[in-house]
Design a protein around this motif. Structure first.
Motif, PDB file in Angstrom:
ATOM      1  N   ASP A   3      13.628 -19.595  41.016  1.00  0.00           N
ATOM      2  CA  ASP A   3      14.479 -20.142  39.801  1.00  0.00           C
ATOM      3  C   ASP A   3      15.476 -20.965  41.105  1.00  0.00           C
ATOM      4  N   SER A   4      15.494 -20.419  41.997  1.00  0.00           N
ATOM      5  CA  SER A   4      16.566 -21.388  43.058  1.00  0.00           C
ATOM      6  C   SER A   4      16.527 -22.615  43.175  1.00  0.00           C
ATOM      7  N   PRO A   5      17.386 -23.207  42.808  1.00  0.00           N
ATOM      8  CA  PRO A   5      17.524 -25.114  42.614  1.00  0.00           C
ATOM      9  C   PRO A   5      17.123 -25.777  44.144  1.00  0.00           C
ATOM     10  N   LEU A   6      17.042 -24.357  45.018  1.00  0.00           N
ATOM     11  CA  LEU A   6      16.842 -25.481  46.962  1.00  0.00           C
ATOM     12  C   LEU A   6      15.450 -25.563  47.058  1.00  0.00           C
ATOM     13  N   THR A   7      14.993 -26.477  47.303  1.00  0.00           N
ATOM     14  CA  THR A   7      13.401 -26.323  48.463  1.00  0.00           C
ATOM     15  C   THR A   7      13.603 -27.578  49.367  1.00  0.00           C
ATOM     16  N   ILE A   8      12.816 -27.370  50.030  1.00  0.00           N
ATOM     17  CA  ILE A   8      12.697 -27.823  51.267  1.00  0.00           C
ATOM     18  C   ILE A   8      12.169 -29.401  51.605  1.00  0.00           C
ATOM     19  N   GLY A   9      12.270 -30.309  52.257  1.00  0.00           N
ATOM     20  CA  GLY A   9      11.310 -31.931  52.040  1.00  0.00           C
ATOM     21  C   GLY A   9      11.425 -31.597  53.579  1.00  0.00           C
ATOM     22  N   ILE A  10       9.988 -32.548  54.051  1.00  0.00           N
ATOM     23  CA  ILE A  10       9.294 -32.598  54.970  1.00  0.00           C
ATOM     24  C   ILE A  10       8.803 -33.934  55.193  1.00  0.00           C
ATOM     25  N   ASP A  11       9.459 -35.558  55.765  1.00  0.00           N
ATOM     26  CA  ASP A  11       9.015 -36.242  55.741  1.00  0.00           C
ATOM     27  C   ASP A  11       8.593 -36.443  57.204  1.00  0.00           C
ATOM     28  N   PHE A  12       6.985 -36.460  57.306  1.00  0.00           N
ATOM     29  CA  PHE A  12       6.212 -36.088  58.519  1.00  0.00           C
ATOM     30  C   PHE A  12       5.695 -37.894  59.195  1.00  0.00           C
ATOM     31  N   GLY A  13       6.583 -38.316  59.847  1.00  0.00           N
ATOM     32  CA  GLY A  13       6.179 -39.579  60.745  1.00  0.00           C
ATOM     33  C   GLY A  13       5.395 -39.571  61.923  1.00  0.00           C
ATOM     34  N   GLY A  14       4.998 -40.292  62.370  1.00  0.00           N
ATOM     35  CA  GLY A  14       4.089 -41.206  63.432  1.00  0.00           C
ATOM     36  C   GLY A  14       5.216 -40.682  64.326  1.00  0.00           C
ATOM     37  N   THR A  15       6.573 -40.690  64.647  1.00  0.00           N
ATOM     38  CA  THR A  15       7.357 -40.672  65.450  1.00  0.00           C
ATOM     39  C   THR A  15       7.905 -39.667  65.593  1.00  0.00           C
ATOM     40  N   THR A  16       8.818 -39.170  64.165  1.00  0.00           N
ATOM     41  CA  THR A  16       9.167 -37.843  63.865  1.00  0.00           C
ATOM     42  C   THR A  16       9.263 -36.901  63.208  1.00  0.00           C
ATOM     43  N   VAL A  17       9.353 -35.267  62.693  1.00  0.00           N
ATOM     44  CA  VAL A  17       9.231 -35.494  61.515  1.00  0.00           C
ATOM     45  C   VAL A  17      10.103 -34.842  61.359  1.00  0.00           C
ATOM     46  N   LYS A  18      11.313 -34.436  60.177  1.00  0.00           N
ATOM     47  CA  LYS A  18      12.019 -34.507  59.329  1.00  0.00           C
ATOM     48  C   LYS A  18      12.498 -34.008  58.420  1.00  0.00           C
ATOM     49  N   ILE A  19      13.058 -32.557  58.374  1.00  0.00           N
ATOM     50  CA  ILE A  19      13.002 -31.064  57.546  1.00  0.00           C
ATOM     51  C   ILE A  19      14.311 -31.404  57.568  1.00  0.00           C
ATOM     52  N   ALA A  20      14.792 -30.565  56.099  1.00  0.00           N
ATOM     53  CA  ALA A  20      16.005 -31.022  55.491  1.00  0.00           C
ATOM     54  C   ALA A  20      16.069 -29.454  54.393  1.00  0.00           C
ATOM     55  N   VAL A  21      16.698 -29.292  54.331  1.00  0.00           N
ATOM     56  CA  VAL A  21      17.067 -29.417  52.833  1.00  0.00           C
ATOM     57  C   VAL A  21      17.647 -29.259  51.156  1.00  0.00           C
ATOM     58  N   VAL A  22      16.948 -29.533  50.266  1.00  0.00           N
ATOM     59  CA  VAL A  22      17.863 -30.318  49.678  1.00  0.00           C
ATOM     60  C   VAL A  22      18.007 -29.620  48.270  1.00  0.00           C
ATOM     61  N   PHE A  23      19.357 -30.270  47.766  1.00  0.00           N
ATOM     62  CA  PHE A  23      19.837 -29.335  46.432  1.00  0.00           C
ATOM     63  C   PHE A  23      19.955 -30.922  45.541  1.00  0.00           C
ATOM     64  N   GLN A  24      19.371 -31.203  44.146  1.00  0.00           N
ATOM     65  CA  GLN A  24      18.893 -32.099  43.667  1.00  0.00           C
ATOM     66  C   GLN A  24      18.102 -33.205  44.437  1.00  0.00           C
ATOM     67  N   SER A  25      18.550 -33.630  44.227  1.00  0.00           N
ATOM     68  CA  SER A  25      18.633 -35.042  45.553  1.00  0.00           C
ATOM     69  C   SER A  25      19.497 -35.728  46.643  1.00  0.00           C
ATOM     70  N   HIS A  26      19.914 -34.115  47.064  1.00  0.00           N
ATOM     71  CA  HIS A  26      20.909 -34.068  48.267  1.00  0.00           C
ATOM     72  C   HIS A  26      20.202 -33.489  48.894  1.00  0.00           C
ATOM     73  N   ILE A  27      20.080 -34.174  50.233  1.00  0.00           N
ATOM     74  CA  ILE A  27      20.260 -33.664  51.601  1.00  0.00           C
ATOM     75  C   ILE A  27      21.268 -32.413  51.927  1.00  0.00           C
ATOM     76  N   ILE A  28      21.473 -31.002  51.818  1.00  0.00           N
ATOM     77  CA  ILE A  28      22.646 -30.359  52.001  1.00  0.00           C
ATOM     78  C   ILE A  28      22.731 -29.901  53.432  1.00  0.00           C
ATOM     79  N   ASP A  29      21.726 -29.967  53.912  1.00  0.00           N
ATOM     80  CA  ASP A  29      21.155 -29.379  55.821  1.00  0.00           C
ATOM     81  C   ASP A  29      20.142 -29.586  56.146  1.00  0.00           C
ATOM     82  N   GLN A  30      20.400 -30.470  57.126  1.00  0.00           N
ATOM     83  CA  GLN A  30      19.136 -30.807  57.954  1.00  0.00           C
ATOM     84  C   GLN A  30      18.744 -30.694  59.629  1.00  0.00           C
TER      85      GLN A  30
END
Lengths: 311, 311
Positions: A3-30
């Motif tokens: 039920d927590s509204p926080l999820t982690i999104g990972i954007d795996f790219g050819g150059t970098t893998v970006k990982i961030a904590v998302v609340f609704q549609s906002h990145i709150i920590d990367q």
């Protein structure tokens, strides 16, 4: 936790893998990005990703789930990565299972274009529509399809490959032998090469760098006729593939993102003109052509939103 | 009445309107066809259709519903015919409402290609699939799309127009100004004209009739190299549009019907070859290319099946 509204999104790219904590549609920590190519194999890279996730979880203990967008073919149901276009040693990797075991949270794995489209559909320019075609213009040309209010993935999770569709049955061979693949005309380096060729033909010396989409857009803004003609041509070719999507799917909206789309009206104006003269009323009267709402962060936000939706 | 297994299917064509009683996927009683062009306006033609329906109902009193397939753009939800390509005085006709009032039975009105696709999907070659692209090759080239186990109609019920998609962004103008429209290359009269031109170029006299698809198929079966080359060319062009459908929708099956498809392997062989060399594994490994199960009767059976399903 679910039920927590926080999820982690990972954007795996050819150059970098970006990982961030998302609340609704906002990145709150990367976290600082991981350099993809510094890891010889998928095993080590996954370990690095897990370390970053665990670090973020020490600061945000209530993460509900993790979403990962991968640049290649993914079996979305199994969370299996078939292969990646530009990263070695990623053949048939059961990424979802591995991450779930190591992290102990629900994990969703999808194609990166699907993640970006999901971000736009759920929180961006495509919000509220039941029928949307999403296109991302960059080094490659990707896409995703929403119809009847659902993501269309097809039989093997491959649907939405707008960049591989043909605009010329006798044209250039694409990556898969597909003649006239849109990507081979409006991909980053193809735009650059075509502009360079046009300048050379006009007797004008330009470095390849000065022919890249961003520089080409700047030149066109200042009235450079060669640059303007190049954007006209890109708009026309893009319009052909989008027109095909319209005849096939009759969408309410086309959402266009990616670096090349930053050319703005230089691209959108000819694109719209060529598109609308090639469609009949039921296909164009209502049709919205929209720039994507999210930029670089679309992949992270979409992966996080997908994780949120599916747990 | 709603529980009766009998429905009436109406296949409204540019030449004739065919009306029959259908039990499951079988025509059990068919009225003499109505000559479409003998009626000056839609009002008179609807009256004639109602008379035929009432005549069939005297023999089969338990008709549950009526399905109508129309050759043009239809608002499926409202049962409103926007316009027909080859029949005059059919602009914004609320056909469903009119027929329901006159006949007193539930009526469903859809595009003819959707009806044919529905017949194939529910009772024919496409049975059991969740993701199918249906194409009908005739005077025009029509199509329909099933994805996620649903018919995809799009925002204005126009989806599935495979014949209007482009195979060449600089190609021939289609009916709607759409450059390179597939229909302008593989429609009945376009195949005929191209074959005629090829024979003339080779110094061979042939009537246009001898260049029509059926005659051209017969010639090819007997080894005529010009006829064989024409089918190769038709197969290649068709493969381009189908390839585009595959990259976009990743279907399990492509079902091909219509008169031109009766050329059989003459068309299917080059079509398959050109298609499969232009797709990657997740798009082709499982892909079924199937001839339609129904012939002329597909429209009637599909309209009847649609009526059966939706009441």
């Amino acid at each position: 936790m679910k039920d927590s509204p926080l999820t982690i999104g990972i954007d795996f790219g050819g150059t970098t893998v970006k990982i961030a904590v998302v609340f609704q549609s906002h990145i709150i920590d990367q976290a600082p990005p991981i350099a993809t190519q510094e890891y010889a194999g998928h095993g080590e890279l996954i370990e690095a990703m897990v370390r970053v996730v665990e670090e973020l979880r020490t600061r945000h203990p209530n993460i509900a789930a993790i979403g990962v967008g991968m640049p290649g073919f993914v079996n979305f149901e199994k969370g299996l990565v078939y292969n990646l276009t530009n990263v070695r040693d990623w053949e048939s990797v059961p990424l979802k299972t591995i991450l779930q075991e190591k992290i102990g949270l629900p994990v969703v794995v999808d194609n990166d274009a699907n993640c970006m489209a999901f971000a736009e559909w759920k929180c961006g320019s495509g919000r509220g529509f039941q029928h949307v075609v999403f296109i991302t213009l960059g080094t490659g040309v990707g896409g995703a399809i929403i119809a009847n209010g659902q993501m269309i993935r097809g039989a093997r999770h491959g649907a939405g490959e707008v960049g591989q569709t043909s605009i010329d049955y006798q044209g250039r061979a694409g990556h898969y032998g597909n003649r006239g693949a849109l990507e081979k005309y409006v991909g980053n380096s193809e735009i650059t090469a075509a502009a360079h060729e046009a300048y050379v033909a006009a007797g004008i010396q330009k470095s390849l760098e000065d022919c890249a989409p961003a520089a080409l857009a700047a030149a066109a803004y200042h009235g450079d006729p060669i640059a303007l003609a190049q954007w006209e041509s890109v708009g026309r070719m893009l319009a052909t593939s989008v027109m095909n999507c319209c005849w096939l799917l009759n969408p309410e909206a086309i959402v266009i993102g990616g670096g090349v789309a930053r050319a703005g009206e230089l691209l959108f104006k000819p694109f719209k003109e060529h598109l609308f003269v090639q469609l009949s009323a039921p296909f164009k009267d209502h049709l919205m052509l929209l720039p994507a709402a999210f930029g670089h962060e679309a992949g992270i936000i979409g992966a996080a939103a997908l994780a949120r939706e599916l747990i």
